[in-house]
Design a protein around this motif. Structure first.
Motif, PDB file in Angstrom:
ATOM      1  N   LEU A  37      39.950  38.731  40.910  1.00  0.00           N
ATOM      2  CA  LEU A  37      39.290  40.454  40.075  1.00  0.00           C
ATOM      3  C   LEU A  37      40.550  40.167  38.974  1.00  0.00           C
ATOM      4  O   LEU A  37      42.053  40.009  38.967  1.00  0.00           O
ATOM      5  N   THR A  39      43.592  43.043  38.610  1.00  0.00           N
ATOM      6  CA  THR A  39      43.576  44.305  39.062  1.00  0.00           C
ATOM      7  C   THR A  39      43.793  45.744  37.587  1.00  0.00           C
ATOM      8  O   THR A  39      44.144  45.503  36.734  1.00  0.00           O
ATOM      9  N   SER A  40      45.043  47.032  38.335  1.00  0.00           N
ATOM     10  CA  SER A  40      44.827  47.340  37.078  1.00  0.00           C
ATOM     11  C   SER A  40      46.222  47.696  36.753  1.00  0.00           C
ATOM     12  O   SER A  40      45.901  48.172  35.179  1.00  0.00           O
ATOM     13  N   ARG A  61      45.288  43.042  50.353  1.00  0.00           N
ATOM     14  CA  ARG A  61      45.705  43.262  48.903  1.00  0.00           C
ATOM     15  C   ARG A  61      45.794  41.644  48.940  1.00  0.00           C
ATOM     16  O   ARG A  61      45.023  42.009  47.427  1.00  0.00           O
ATOM     17  N   GLY A  64      43.300  39.725  47.947  1.00  0.00           N
ATOM     18  CA  GLY A  64      42.310  39.838  45.532  1.00  0.00           C
ATOM     19  C   GLY A  64      41.457  40.743  46.695  1.00  0.00           C
ATOM     20  O   GLY A  64      40.765  41.507  45.418  1.00  0.00           O
ATOM     21  N   VAL A  65      41.524  42.121  47.690  1.00  0.00           N
ATOM     22  CA  VAL A  65      40.134  42.911  47.800  1.00  0.00           C
ATOM     23  C   VAL A  65      40.718  44.400  46.921  1.00  0.00           C
ATOM     24  O   VAL A  65      41.994  44.870  47.467  1.00  0.00           O
ATOM     25  N   PRO A  66      40.021  44.938  45.976  1.00  0.00           N
ATOM     26  CA  PRO A  66      40.867  46.546  46.038  1.00  0.00           C
ATOM     27  C   PRO A  66      41.007  46.998  46.514  1.00  0.00           C
ATOM     28  O   PRO A  66      40.211  47.346  47.897  1.00  0.00           O
ATOM     29  N   THR A  67      42.079  47.720  45.973  1.00  0.00           N
ATOM     30  CA  THR A  67      42.493  48.780  46.414  1.00  0.00           C
ATOM     31  C   THR A  67      42.023  49.633  47.604  1.00  0.00           C
ATOM     32  O   THR A  67      41.847  50.237  48.996  1.00  0.00           O
ATOM     33  N   LEU A  99      30.708  43.360  44.082  1.00  0.00           N
ATOM     34  CA  LEU A  99      31.493  42.437  44.361  1.00  0.00           C
ATOM     35  C   LEU A  99      31.672  42.262  45.423  1.00  0.00           C
ATOM     36  O   LEU A  99      32.379  41.346  46.007  1.00  0.00           O
TER      37      LEU A  99
END
Length: 370
Positions: A37, A39-40, A61, A64-67, A99
């Motif tokens: 993924l 990240t920002s 996190r 790799g799990v989004p925020t 996702l």
């Protein structure tokens, strides 16, 4: 001497775009094959296996799990949610189909939590039942719990469960509280049939019982059978009186009466007669005239469920400032709800003064009691 004639140059120009297209396709295929993924900060994060039932926010996190999804997983788990199959995670806020497809190979569910298949031996009962509140977290040592003083007016079923009540017992206590207009004495609490004498002795020293200034109670005659004293029988209840009844009181004019009714609707009802002094139309001298002639039934006020109420409902209340509203919504999204008003003070969401004013108008619900 020319290296290429006109025909050869045209051929080269034709082949260059094709070569660029092939190169871009090769790069794209290589990126798609990587389970990662972005990240920002545009840094690539390689996915790693994770357990939604045990991993904390930081571990999710790192996997790799989004925020937003990591916060949602932890938040609903603290409400008692148990993820028994991978598809349970599709209900988490922020989880899209694409996702979930990417994360699914990395989700780990313990065998002990997975649902068992239905068999004839199950006596036609479901293979499992998900409890959203721990049955007895103190005795089972599932949650570290330090007893603290709390108000029965705002306590949630989840917090009562921490004392050792089962989900059903906690729900019965809350229903008894709401049906009787509030539990205002130790004797009344003991009368609830799900409260054993042993449990009463353990928990009563920590309970803060509310006291209605307009009602006199004694040990011989505990609430809800308490009676109004004789001098109070002719008082005007500002929680039920209309404008005409209010205007009849010396010191309240038509404008003040309208403001009292309007403010009552915004608050959800008055819990104390002193609250009308907050109105600009009620002067100090008039308030002194009015006070001996009014009372209020504080147990008819409307309460807001701070764990599930929307921003608009919370923001309409006069005692919720814009700053407090932002902090309530932000903290609730990150870590879930609360079970006691004291928690909002500890997390610097409300000051002690704000909490004291707002507490009578709050309740702390859970999904299990809805």
């Amino acid at each position: 001497m020319k290296l290429f004639d006109q025909v050869e140059r045209r051929g080269v120009l034709t082949l260059l775009p094709l070569l660029l297209i092939v190169l871009m396709l090769a790069i794209l295929i290589d990126v798609i094959d990587k389970p990662a993924l972005m990240t920002s900060s545009e840094q690539e994060v390689v996915l790693q296996p994770f357990d939604p039932n045990s991993f904390e926010y930081e571990q999710l996190r790192e996997s790799g799990v989004p925020t937003a999804v990591a916060a949602g997983i932890v938040r609903w788990r603290r409400y008692g949610k148990v993820y028994r199959i991978e598809e349970d995670l599709t209900q988490v806020s922020g989880m899209t189909d694409s996702l979930y497809t990417l994360l699914k190979p990395y989700i780990i569910i313990a065998d002990s939590l997975a649902p068992r298949p239905y068999t004839e031996r199950s006596n036609s009962r479901p293979a499992f039942r998900e409890n959203t509140i721990p049955r007895n977290p103190i005795s089972e040592n599932k949650i570290s719990f330090t007893p603290e003083r709390f108000s029965l007016d705002t306590v949630s079923a989840a917090y009562l469960a921490l004392w050792g009540f089962s989900p059903k017992q906690a729900d019965v206590i809350l229903r008894y509280r709401d049906a009787s207009g509030g539990i205002r004495s130790a004797e009344q609490f003991r009368r609830c049939y799900v409260v054993s004498e042993e449990m009463a002795e353990k928990i009563i020293p920590y309970i803060i019982f509310s006291v209605d200034a307009a009602i006199v109670c004694t040990d011989d005659k505990p609430t809800p059978e308490c009676e109004l004293p004789e001098f109070a029988t002719n008082l005007i209840d500002i929680n039920s009186a209309d404008s005409a009844a209010l205007v009849a009181i010396d010191g309240i004019g038509p404008k003040s009466a309208a403001e009292i009714v309007k403010y009552r609707n915004l608050l959800g009802g008055y819990h104390s007669v002193e609250q009308i002094a907050e109105l600009k139309t009620v002067t100090e001298s008039n308030f002194e005239k009015i006070l001996p002639k009014i009372c209020c039934d504080s147990f008819v006020i409307s309460k807001i469920d701070i764990n599930f109420a929307g921003p608009k409902e919370l923001g309409r209340h006069p005692y919720v400032s814009a700053r407090a509203l932002r902090r309530i919504i932000k903290q609730r999204q990150l870590k879930g709800g609360w079970s006691r008003i004291e928690e909002l003070i500890e997390q610097n969401i409300l000051s002690e003064e704000e909490a004291k004013r707002l507490a009578p108008y709050l309740r702390f619900g859970t999904r299990a009691t809805e």
